[in-house]
Enzyme design. Structure first.
Site: not given
Length: 303
Positions: A63, A66, A188, A239, A257
């Protein structure tokens, strides 16, 4: 600032926490990663890079990607993305379906999975090849042409990506995806599978410390949009632990992660720390502690 001395002290502080937590075994390709690893790097705004431990060992960015996809969308298409995704913390797990139901398919922020899928969709529309665009950008900013995808991780995420597919189909039903769901999911998963080291990621994230200026001195983002990316990283980048991260670390940060966390000290440097053991909210146990100690030692934070 003697970065090397600070990093040595931080590593010694974090050492008792290395190996704690759990690896991201719900992605089978990550289940076998050695949990007893730790690396940390600092890249200052003048191009200096310093590191300790396993700082040159590549790992799955997950992530963290992102933050870069959001920056690329803003660079290519301006702020229209904010009509399709919000800027508020979610308060729910990163892969939650709950809020989409009563918020009409508009994700809370670009760093939960639903929001990242919308950003990837927009990058695909703008560039025609979202994942390769990101890979080329990361190679250029890190100065490492060997940065690459990990096909095994991409395949593992594809095979076990039912919840992400559910998020994408749900948003598509509200008209919040422009490209076919399989295309968005493919790009993605590929961008999440990119492998980089702490050194690579600290260098690649330095444009946010330089208020939008790339490594070659050209401008990727206007100063205002670099501020926006940093702000959303601070409030949403870890998160549903963003409040705790802001309280402990006091920096914009984006975790993954795979065990990595990129953090930014505007005007000074970018940091990357990696240790695969995760807490219950998906953030590196030793990594958060290391960044906490770094800001305590230096006195540097956005507060």
């Amino acid at each position: 600032m003697d970065y090397q001395a600070v990093l040595e002290e931080v590593a010694a502080f974090a050492k008792p926490l290395v190996g704690r937590g759990q690896v991201a075994d719900y992605i089978p390709a990550l289940a076998g990663v050695d949990i007893n690893q730790f690396g940390m790097a600092v890249a200052d705004v003048d191009g200096g890079v310093y590191g300790i431990g396993d700082w040159e060992r590549p790992f799955s960015v997950q992530s963290i990607s992102k933050a870069f996809s959001l920056a690329l969308v803003l660079a290519e298409g301006g702020g229209k993305i904010w009509e399709r995704v919000g800027t508020e913390p979610s308060g729910n797990p990163f892969n939650s379906l709950v809020q989409l139901e009563y918020e009409n398919g508009i994700p809370r922020n670009p760093f939960i999975n639903a929001g990242a899928l919308v950003v990837t969709d927009r990058l695909q529309t703008l560039t025609g090849d979202a994942s390769t665009t990101m890979l080329e950008f990361l190679r250029a900013e890190s100065g490492n042409p060997e940065v690459s995808f990990d096909p095994a991780v991409a395949a593992s995420e594809t095979e076990h990506g039912d919840r992400n597919a559910a998020l994408a189909h749900f948003m598509a039903s509200y008209g919040n995806l422009d490209n076919p769901v399989p295309t968005v999911l493919e790009h993605y998963f590929w961008q999440c599978s990119i492998e980089m080291s702490c050194r690579d990621l600290a260098r690649a994230g330095s444009f946010l410390a330089r208020h939008g200026l790339r490594a070659d001195g050209s401008r990727l983002l206007p100063r205002r949009e670099a501020k926006q990316v940093n702000a959303v990283m601070l409030t949403c980048g870890t998160y549903d632990a963003a409040g705790d991260f802001a309280y402990r670390v006091g920096l914009p940060g984006k975790s993954g992660v795979g065990g990595g966390i990129v953090a930014v000290i505007p005007g000074r440097c970018a940091l990357c720390v990696w240790s695969p053991g995760l807490d219950t909210r998906g953030n590196s146990v030793a990594g958060v502690a290391a960044l906490d100690h770094f800001t305590t030692l230096t006195g540097w934070s956005v507060f």
